[in-house]
Design an enzyme around this catalytic site. Structure first.
Site, PDB file in Angstrom:
ATOM      1  N   CYS A   1      44.288  28.953  67.574  1.00 25.85           N
ATOM      2  CA  CYS A   1      44.158  30.072  66.658  1.00 25.85           C
ATOM      3  C   CYS A   1      43.204  31.095  67.261  1.00 25.85           C
ATOM      4  O   CYS A   1      42.170  30.736  67.814  1.00 25.85           O
ATOM      5  CB  CYS A   1      43.589  29.530  65.354  1.00 25.85           C
ATOM      6  SG  CYS A   1      42.896  30.769  64.294  1.00 25.85           S
TER       7      CYS A   1
ATOM      8  N   GLY B   1      41.387  26.619  64.124  1.00 26.65           N
ATOM      9  CA  GLY B   1      42.480  25.935  64.824  1.00 26.65           C
ATOM     10  C   GLY B   1      42.382  26.041  66.341  1.00 26.65           C
ATOM     11  O   GLY B   1      41.893  27.039  66.879  1.00 26.65           O
TER      12      GLY B   1
END
Ligand code: 5GP
Length: 339
Positions: free
Chosen positions: A187, A184
């Site tokens: 992330c 992500g």
């Protein structure tokens, strides 16, 4: 200890090799797919792109824009039942193009959620998305079984990145497994924990595992361009979930910030300090933040971005002679880039 020696690939490790094609225009490429599911008795037809169930992208406003293109929104789990009822009553969202998200805790209330909407004579979201950061636990498998027994809705479960866990989730009752740990855009799991799996290889391997069982997969995370979305579909993803590419728009959540006369919008991971403080009041001592907070230049209405993404996929399909999304994996060859 064991080391796997074969190369695993991310989106930017490859390009799509052009091939001769008889398609005369990208307009002829069909981006809709019709799905039958392994467990659920329903079918679904639409463009299989999903706005991520983050509170910045899984909003009712994004869902309102997405339904026009028959695209899906995984609505984030922080709306109340009354807010849901309001969005359905006012026709802002259409259950056919929505998933309701539950984590392990919220899933306890899944019954109440559906009963409440039915008691108000309202339509209910078509998909149920069971979402946890780590889909490898026994507790999660049990939850998938429990929800499967109670509901006929197409059931999404994740996240995992390996074939054997994809199979386990499908056999436990998932129709669609969500693939992605660490790719992500906001992330930080790979840096904080060292855990992850290159996303293109994860899709190829998990799609292979799922399709053998008549299950499906979502590629979740790591797409930062329309080309990445085309690569994900080409690798075998049945659905592609997007966060960062849809953030920063009019319809996205997140604070608006003005700096030097320019407009920005906040975007953050769901395990970032920002999200944890907002929804849980504090950051638990034993938990490290696995997401970051960034500000994105304001990008206007999401429709324009959607058209760019769909145009990019149509063009990619034309380059390889695929007449529709379903044929992309059959027609695609990836070439490795030398780095
Ligand atoms: P993107 O499209 O922005 O690259 O990825 C979106 C995906 O990132 C989400 O659907 C979700 O799976 C993942 N994600 C969102 N927030 C966080 C976070 O705080 N930590 C981690 N590890 N993943 C996150």
């Amino acid at each position: 200890m064991r080391v796997e020696h074969d190369f695993k690939l991310d989106f930017d490790d490859v390009l799509i090799r052009p091939k001769r094609s008889t398609l005369s225009s990208r307009r002829l490429v069909d981006l809709e797919r019709e799905f039958k599911f392994r467990h659920s008795s329903t079918t679904w037809k639409g463009i299989p792109i999903i706005s991520a169930n983050m509170d910045t992208t899984g909003t009712f406003e994004i869902a309102e824009a997405f339904k026009k293109n028959k695209m899906l929104t995984a609505i984030h789990k922080f709306y109340s039942m009354e807010e849901w009822a309001g969005a359905i009553k006012s026709n802002q969202i259409d259950g056919e193009y929505c998933a309701v998200t539950f984590g392990v805790e919220e899933a306890e209330n899944a019954d109440d959620f559906f009963k409440y909407l039915k008691s108000e004579n309202l339509s209910t979201p078509k998909f149920i998305c069971l979402d946890v950061a780590n889909g490898y636990t026994e507790v999660f498998l049990d939850l998938v079984k429990k929800i499967r027994d109670k509901f006929d809705n197409p059931l999404i479960a994740g996240n995992v990145v390996t074939g054997e866990m994809t199979e386990a989730l499908i056999l436990a009752g998932a129709d669609i497994v969500k693939i992605g740990i660490g790719p992500g855009s906001v992330c930080t799991t790979r840096t904080v924990t060292g855990v992850g799996y290159p996303q293109l290889s994860a899709i190829i391997e998990c799609a292979d595992a799922a399709h053998g069982l008549r299950g499906h997969v979502i590629s979740d995370g790591g797409c930062s361009t329309p080309g990445d979305v085309a690569k994900a579909f080409g690798a075998g993803a049945d659905f592609v979930m997007l966060g960062g590419m849809l953030a920063g728009h009019e319809e996205s959540g997140g604070k608006v910030i003005e700096k030097d006369g320019k407009k920005y919008k906040e975007f953050y991971g769901m395990s970032s300090d920002t999200a944890m403080e907002r929804y849980y009041g504090d950051i638990k001592e034993y938990r490290a933040s696995e997401g970051e907070t960034i500000s994105l230049e304001y990008r206007g209405p999401v429709d324009k971005t959607v058209q760019q993404i769909l145009g990019g996929i149509r063009s990619a399909a034309t380059y390889i002679g695929a007449k529709d999304l379903k044929n992309m994996p059959k027609c695609i060859s990836f070439v490795l880039k030398y780095k």
